[in-house]
Scaffold this active site. Structure first.
Site, PDB file in Angstrom:
ATOM      1  N   ASP A   1       0.890  -1.280  -0.064  1.00 18.14           N
ATOM      2  CA  ASP A   1       0.113  -0.077  -0.067  1.00 18.14           C
ATOM      3  C   ASP A   1       0.816   1.325   0.149  1.00 18.14           C
ATOM      4  OD1 ASP A   1      -2.147   1.790   0.263  1.00 18.14           O
ATOM      5  OD2 ASP A   1      -2.599   1.406   2.266  1.00 18.14           O
TER       6      ASP A   1
ATOM      7  N   ASP B   1      -1.692   5.172  -5.900  1.00 15.96           N
ATOM      8  CA  ASP B   1      -1.937   4.306  -4.531  1.00 15.96           C
ATOM      9  C   ASP B   1      -2.087   2.929  -5.201  1.00 15.96           C
ATOM     10  OD1 ASP B   1      -2.838   3.372  -2.104  1.00 15.96           O
ATOM     11  OD2 ASP B   1      -4.745   4.708  -2.100  1.00 15.96           O
TER      12      ASP B   1
END
Length: 391
Positions: A83, A274
């Site tokens: 992440d 992201d």
């Protein structure tokens, strides 16, 4: 814009460049829709959001990409979400035995929880942690331990969260925690993120992410590669467009413009890359324009925009202008078959309410599957290169 060709292959031949495969969870929405549980999931999700404030921005409510890690001595295996939209690492406490920690039975995934009592290298801190993500809360206590990333790559005394409370978003995903790859300023409780502890072992302070083309929504499997200490020259083009970061929190940068069909918008927008977000998130003001150009309609029940699946290959490209270069995303990437009725497919674009100096766009996995993302810590910049795929 800086266009750099990777002719310097020799430095990447050392042992200080590590390539580790990732795997896909498949589409969570598709699994829940197929099981007749998606509306129930949405209701629970809304209730959890009513009195929370988000900090990390990642959205784990659809497909996510995982890496295989180990924690502790002897090593205990865990699969963690890679992440770039958050900076903390956490795993699930083996002592937590509720339904959220154990995971949704319909995911067909057995949680690998971390047993601190079986690790001789674990040290508990007298501190609690709590992180509210874009959609989902996790909390527990902090500690340090040895983390293995594979290929002989190890971080000693990494500070991490031991989670004993999870919200529904984490409960339904086949994952065992989060491996945050964002900057220290984004880290909750002022911990040092894993990448900052890893840098000294790498040739250069860079990591790159390649995600393979989307697979059938009902299946997971090997689906990409993360390269620590260099650039993935096998799966990514040699030409890389670099742009400087505008903030060292998220991997945030300026986008020059956006176009789809006959619609275009030019002017700087704050954007983040992201890996923890499945879709592309756009400003509320642009969602209607995108829907108009793609002839999408709002599905109130499932809270997504849909188009006819028959148009998956014929819709206009989403064209992002970054660093003076054009980055088109094909409709086969942003239109997803998640098992809706009546020949409908999901438009993998969701609205984002932007404020202050935060991002107004999120380029998630839909974008990253088409373009390798190169995260250059040393030069505080991000790069994009065409991704190679076998089909």
């Amino acid at each position: 814009m800086h266009l750099i060709f990777l002719l310097f292959l020799a430095p990447f031949c050392s042992a200080a460049v590590f390539q580790l495969p990732t795997k896909s969870t498949g589409s969570l929405r598709a699994k829940l829709i197929r099981a007749g549980k998606y509306q129930e999931f949405l209701i629970t999700q809304h209730a959890a959001r009513l009195n929370t404030i988000s900090q990390p921005i990642s959205d784990y409510s659809d497909e996510v990409y995982l890496g295989n890690f180990t924690v502790g001595t002897p090593p205990q295996p865990v699969s963690l979400v890679l992440d770039t939209g958050s900076a903390n690492m956490w795993v699930i406490d083996a002592s937590c035995d509720n339904m959220f920690c154990n995971g949704w039975i319909g995911s067909n995934y057995t949680r690998q929880k971390f047993d601190t009592s079986k690790s001789s290298s674990f040290s508990r801190e007298n501190r609690k942690f709590s992180i509210q993500y874009g959609k989902g809360l996790c909390s527990g206590y902090l500690g340090t331990d040895t983390v293995g990333l594979g290929g002989g790559l190890t971080i000693r005394k990494q500070e991490l969260g031991i989670a004993n409370k999870l919200d529904v978003d984490f409960a339904v995903q086949p994952m065992d925690g989060i491996f945050g790859l964002a900057w220290p300023a984004l880290a909750v409780d002022q911990i040092t993120p894993p990448m900052q502890n890893l840098i000294s072992q790498l040739d250069v302070p860079v990591f790159s992410v390649w995600l393979d083309r989307k697979i059938q929504a009902s299946h997971g499997g090997s689906a990409g590669m993360i390269t620590y200490g260099g650039i993935d020259t096998k799966n990514c083009d040699a030409g890389v467009t670099y742009v400087p970061l505008t903030a060292k929190t998220y991997w945030q940068f300026k986008m020059d413009g956006f176009a789809v069909g006959t619609y275009s918008q030019y002017g700087y927008n704050q954007v983040i890359s992201d890996t923890g977000s499945s879709w592309i998130s756009a400003p509320y003001a642009m969602i209607n324009d995108i829907a108009t150009q793609t002839h999408a309609t709002w599905d109130e029940m499932n809270e997504i925009y849909t188009v006819k699946c028959s148009t998956m290959k014929t819709q206009p490209d989403l064209v992002f202008t970054i660093g003076g270069a054009l980055f088109p995303v094909k409709s086969v990437e942003y239109i997803l078959d998640i098992g809706l009725d009546e020949g409908k497919c999901a438009l993998a674009i969701s609205p984002l309410m932007a404020s202050g100096f935060g991002p107004s766009w999120i380029l998630g996995d839909v974008f990253i599957r088409q373009y390798c993302n190169i995260y250059d810590i040393g030069n505080a910049r991000i790069g994009f290169a065409n991704a190679h795929h076998s089909f």
